[in-house]
Design a protein around this motif. Structure first.
Motif, PDB file in Angstrom:
ATOM      1  N   PHE A   3       0.937  -1.153  -0.164  1.00 56.34           N
ATOM      2  CA  PHE A   3      -0.160  -0.036  -0.011  1.00 56.34           C
ATOM      3  C   PHE A   3       0.883   1.322  -0.058  1.00 56.34           C
ATOM      4  O   PHE A   3       1.826   1.196   0.603  1.00 56.34           O
ATOM      5  CB  PHE A   3      -0.670   0.097   1.253  1.00 56.34           C
ATOM      6  N   MET A   4       0.478   2.312  -0.853  1.00 63.59           N
ATOM      7  CA  MET A   4       1.102   3.543  -0.513  1.00 63.59           C
ATOM      8  C   MET A   4       0.199   4.329   0.117  1.00 63.59           C
ATOM      9  O   MET A   4      -1.342   4.384  -0.043  1.00 63.59           O
ATOM     10  CB  MET A   4       1.291   4.083  -1.803  1.00 63.59           C
ATOM     11  N   MET A   5       1.031   5.019   1.161  1.00 68.23           N
ATOM     12  CA  MET A   5       0.201   6.076   1.975  1.00 68.23           C
ATOM     13  C   MET A   5       0.732   7.363   1.437  1.00 68.23           C
ATOM     14  O   MET A   5       2.006   7.917   1.807  1.00 68.23           O
ATOM     15  CB  MET A   5       0.532   5.883   3.300  1.00 68.23           C
ATOM     16  N   ILE A   6      -0.060   8.268   0.785  1.00 68.37           N
ATOM     17  CA  ILE A   6       0.306   9.385   0.202  1.00 68.37           C
ATOM     18  C   ILE A   6      -0.246  10.635   1.195  1.00 68.37           C
ATOM     19  O   ILE A   6      -1.404  10.689   1.610  1.00 68.37           O
ATOM     20  CB  ILE A   6      -0.526   9.587  -1.130  1.00 68.37           C
ATOM     21  N   VAL A   7       0.761  11.448   1.648  1.00 66.35           N
ATOM     22  CA  VAL A   7       0.733  12.600   2.148  1.00 66.35           C
ATOM     23  C   VAL A   7       0.269  13.771   1.095  1.00 66.35           C
ATOM     24  O   VAL A   7       1.185  14.012   0.138  1.00 66.35           O
ATOM     25  CB  VAL A   7       1.853  13.050   2.806  1.00 66.35           C
ATOM     26  N   TRP A  80       4.837   6.799   1.801  1.00 66.46           N
ATOM     27  CA  TRP A  80       5.263   5.558   2.321  1.00 66.46           C
ATOM     28  C   TRP A  80       4.770   4.528   1.588  1.00 66.46           C
ATOM     29  O   TRP A  80       3.525   4.645   1.331  1.00 66.46           O
ATOM     30  CB  TRP A  80       4.986   5.261   3.713  1.00 66.46           C
ATOM     31  N   VAL A  81       5.583   3.332   1.383  1.00 63.41           N
ATOM     32  CA  VAL A  81       5.121   2.206   0.968  1.00 63.41           C
ATOM     33  C   VAL A  81       5.366   1.240   1.762  1.00 63.41           C
ATOM     34  O   VAL A  81       6.250   1.050   2.571  1.00 63.41           O
ATOM     35  CB  VAL A  81       5.812   1.952  -0.250  1.00 63.41           C
ATOM     36  N   ILE A  82       4.153   0.632   2.447  1.00 59.38           N
ATOM     37  CA  ILE A  82       4.251  -0.535   3.530  1.00 59.38           C
ATOM     38  C   ILE A  82       3.760  -1.679   2.998  1.00 59.38           C
ATOM     39  O   ILE A  82       2.816  -1.995   1.703  1.00 59.38           O
ATOM     40  CB  ILE A  82       3.423  -0.166   4.575  1.00 59.38           C
ATOM     41  N   GLN A  83       3.974  -2.734   3.531  1.00 64.39           N
ATOM     42  CA  GLN A  83       3.611  -4.377   3.340  1.00 64.39           C
ATOM     43  C   GLN A  83       2.435  -4.475   4.456  1.00 64.39           C
ATOM     44  O   GLN A  83       2.884  -4.405   5.654  1.00 64.39           O
ATOM     45  CB  GLN A  83       4.657  -5.154   3.335  1.00 64.39           C
ATOM     46  N   ALA A  84       1.142  -4.654   4.115  1.00 64.98           N
ATOM     47  CA  ALA A  84      -0.045  -5.071   5.180  1.00 64.98           C
ATOM     48  C   ALA A  84      -0.626  -6.055   4.658  1.00 64.98           C
ATOM     49  O   ALA A  84      -0.792  -6.423   3.254  1.00 64.98           O
ATOM     50  CB  ALA A  84      -0.534  -3.586   5.182  1.00 64.98           C
ATOM     51  N   LYS A  85      -1.461  -6.758   5.450  1.00 62.99           N
ATOM     52  CA  LYS A  85      -2.323  -7.905   5.081  1.00 62.99           C
ATOM     53  C   LYS A  85      -3.477  -7.330   4.547  1.00 62.99           C
ATOM     54  O   LYS A  85      -4.221  -8.330   3.632  1.00 62.99           O
ATOM     55  CB  LYS A  85      -2.602  -8.637   6.312  1.00 62.99           C
ATOM     56  N   SER A  86      -3.934  -6.126   4.620  1.00 64.73           N
ATOM     57  CA  SER A  86      -5.121  -5.639   4.291  1.00 64.73           C
ATOM     58  C   SER A  86      -5.409  -4.039   4.369  1.00 64.73           C
ATOM     59  O   SER A  86      -4.599  -3.564   4.777  1.00 64.73           O
ATOM     60  CB  SER A  86      -6.571  -6.171   5.127  1.00 64.73           C
ATOM     61  N   LEU A  87      -6.321  -3.562   3.488  1.00 66.66           N
ATOM     62  CA  LEU A  87      -6.489  -2.087   3.553  1.00 66.66           C
ATOM     63  C   LEU A  87      -6.619  -1.963   4.935  1.00 66.66           C
ATOM     64  O   LEU A  87      -6.330  -0.660   5.643  1.00 66.66           O
ATOM     65  CB  LEU A  87      -7.844  -1.673   2.674  1.00 66.66           C
ATOM     66  N   ASP A  88      -7.404  -2.525   5.880  1.00 66.93           N
ATOM     67  CA  ASP A  88      -7.984  -2.180   7.145  1.00 66.93           C
ATOM     68  C   ASP A  88      -6.413  -2.061   7.959  1.00 66.93           C
ATOM     69  O   ASP A  88      -6.291  -1.061   8.890  1.00 66.93           O
ATOM     70  CB  ASP A  88      -8.739  -3.156   7.874  1.00 66.93           C
ATOM     71  N   GLU A  89      -5.553  -3.023   7.830  1.00 67.42           N
ATOM     72  CA  GLU A  89      -4.376  -2.769   8.371  1.00 67.42           C
ATOM     73  C   GLU A  89      -3.457  -1.731   7.900  1.00 67.42           C
ATOM     74  O   GLU A  89      -3.003  -1.081   8.797  1.00 67.42           O
ATOM     75  CB  GLU A  89      -3.387  -3.935   8.221  1.00 67.42           C
ATOM     76  N   ALA A  90      -3.530  -1.241   6.737  1.00 65.84           N
ATOM     77  CA  ALA A  90      -2.812  -0.093   6.340  1.00 65.84           C
ATOM     78  C   ALA A  90      -3.466   1.119   6.885  1.00 65.84           C
ATOM     79  O   ALA A  90      -2.869   2.045   7.202  1.00 65.84           O
ATOM     80  CB  ALA A  90      -2.911  -0.013   4.770  1.00 65.84           C
ATOM     81  N   ILE A  91      -4.806   1.046   6.860  1.00 66.26           N
ATOM     82  CA  ILE A  91      -5.462   2.293   7.518  1.00 66.26           C
ATOM     83  C   ILE A  91      -4.957   2.476   9.187  1.00 66.26           C
ATOM     84  O   ILE A  91      -4.793   3.485   9.601  1.00 66.26           O
ATOM     85  CB  ILE A  91      -7.215   2.065   7.361  1.00 66.26           C
ATOM     86  N   GLU A  92      -4.896   1.345   9.605  1.00 65.18           N
ATOM     87  CA  GLU A  92      -4.437   1.449  11.276  1.00 65.18           C
ATOM     88  C   GLU A  92      -2.999   2.051  11.255  1.00 65.18           C
ATOM     89  O   GLU A  92      -2.789   2.753  11.940  1.00 65.18           O
ATOM     90  CB  GLU A  92      -4.376  -0.116  11.661  1.00 65.18           C
ATOM     91  N   TRP A  93      -2.292   1.709  10.288  1.00 67.29           N
ATOM     92  CA  TRP A  93      -0.893   2.200  10.349  1.00 67.29           C
ATOM     93  C   TRP A  93      -0.750   3.441   9.953  1.00 67.29           C
ATOM     94  O   TRP A  93      -0.204   4.493  10.508  1.00 67.29           O
ATOM     95  CB  TRP A  93      -0.022   1.411   9.400  1.00 67.29           C
ATOM     96  N   LEU A 109      -4.153  11.820   4.438  1.00 69.79           N
ATOM     97  CA  LEU A 109      -3.585  10.906   4.146  1.00 69.79           C
ATOM     98  C   LEU A 109      -4.088   9.843   3.292  1.00 69.79           C
ATOM     99  O   LEU A 109      -5.035   9.276   3.844  1.00 69.79           O
ATOM    100  CB  LEU A 109      -2.673  10.374   5.279  1.00 69.79           C
ATOM    101  N   GLU A 110      -3.606   9.887   1.925  1.00 70.49           N
ATOM    102  CA  GLU A 110      -4.646   8.912   1.129  1.00 70.49           C
ATOM    103  C   GLU A 110      -3.884   7.389   1.117  1.00 70.49           C
ATOM    104  O   GLU A 110      -2.638   7.251   1.201  1.00 70.49           O
ATOM    105  CB  GLU A 110      -4.578   9.351  -0.100  1.00 70.49           C
ATOM    106  N   ILE A 111      -4.555   6.474   1.042  1.00 68.48           N
ATOM    107  CA  ILE A 111      -4.146   5.058   1.047  1.00 68.48           C
ATOM    108  C   ILE A 111      -4.458   4.214  -0.206  1.00 68.48           C
ATOM    109  O   ILE A 111      -5.783   4.358  -0.425  1.00 68.48           O
ATOM    110  CB  ILE A 111      -4.587   4.339   2.516  1.00 68.48           C
ATOM    111  N   ARG A 112      -3.478   3.723  -0.936  1.00 76.42           N
ATOM    112  CA  ARG A 112      -3.772   3.038  -2.055  1.00 76.42           C
ATOM    113  C   ARG A 112      -3.055   1.714  -2.202  1.00 76.42           C
ATOM    114  O   ARG A 112      -1.847   1.853  -1.886  1.00 76.42           O
ATOM    115  CB  ARG A 112      -3.504   4.057  -3.498  1.00 76.42           C
ATOM    116  N   ARG A 113      -3.675   0.765  -2.628  1.00 74.90           N
ATOM    117  CA  ARG A 113      -3.345  -0.517  -2.929  1.00 74.90           C
ATOM    118  C   ARG A 113      -2.392  -0.399  -4.168  1.00 74.90           C
ATOM    119  O   ARG A 113      -2.633   0.090  -5.031  1.00 74.90           O
ATOM    120  CB  ARG A 113      -4.112  -1.627  -2.781  1.00 74.90           C
ATOM    121  N   VAL A 114      -1.078  -1.082  -4.036  1.00 72.67           N
ATOM    122  CA  VAL A 114      -0.085  -1.139  -5.134  1.00 72.67           C
ATOM    123  C   VAL A 114      -0.479  -2.202  -6.009  1.00 72.67           C
ATOM    124  O   VAL A 114      -0.536  -3.375  -5.357  1.00 72.67           O
ATOM    125  CB  VAL A 114       1.480  -1.203  -4.916  1.00 72.67           C
ATOM    126  N   PHE A 115      -0.578  -2.061  -7.289  1.00 78.32           N
ATOM    127  CA  PHE A 115      -0.789  -3.389  -8.062  1.00 78.32           C
ATOM    128  C   PHE A 115       0.335  -4.321  -8.085  1.00 78.32           C
ATOM    129  O   PHE A 115       1.507  -4.028  -8.097  1.00 78.32           O
ATOM    130  CB  PHE A 115      -1.026  -2.928  -9.633  1.00 78.32           C
TER     131      PHE A 115
END
Length: 139
Positions: A3-7, A80-93, A109-115
């Motif tokens: 997931f990319m977390m975009i500021v 940030w680019v992070i490795q998460a199990k789900s969108l919910d986990e990425a949102i928690e981070w 802070l926008e969260i987008r899954r990376v293809f």
């Protein structure tokens, strides 16, 4: 999943106002937390759009538009680019991140899954892309 977390940019980030020592310290602590958890893959901040450009595609034509770009809420100040199990986990981070613009302005802070290549199915172009990725990894 990555997931990319975009500021999103703010008026201050677009003016080139650098973050305070306190904010950088808070971000360092958060980044260390991400790294310790093994989810941090990459991160960086971006210079104001006045130092950038856009390439506009219209059919076969390309044109270049120099920055700055007007709508700060549509611009990116960092990621940030992070490795998460789900969108919910990425949102928690993302919810644990320090406010990147603590000047009182609303911050997004926008969260987008990376293809991943697997998302595109088993087509020849995916095989070529995978081979290129392997070549880049070797460098």
């Amino acid at each position: 999943m990555r997931f990319m977390m975009i500021v999103k940019a703010s008026e201050n980030s677009e003016k080139g106002v650098l973050p305070s020592n306190e904010l950088i310290s808070s971000m360092n602590k958060y980044n260390q937390e991400l790294a310790k958890a093994g989810v941090l893959l990459d991160l960086d901040g971006l210079a104001p759009s006045s130092q950038g450009a856009r390439v506009v595609f219209k059919g076969d034509k390309r044109s270049v538009v120099d920055g700055p770009f007007a709508e700060t809420k549509e611009l990116i100040a960092g990621f940030w680019v992070i490795q998460a199990k789900s969108l919910d986990e990425a949102i928690e981070w993302a919810k644990r991140a320090p406010n990147p613009h603590p000047d009182g302005a609303e911050t997004h802070l926008e969260i987008r899954r990376v293809f991943e290549l697997e998302d595109f199915g088993d087509i020849p172009a995916v095989k070529e892309a995978r081979e290129l990725g392997e070549q880049l990894t070797k460098k």
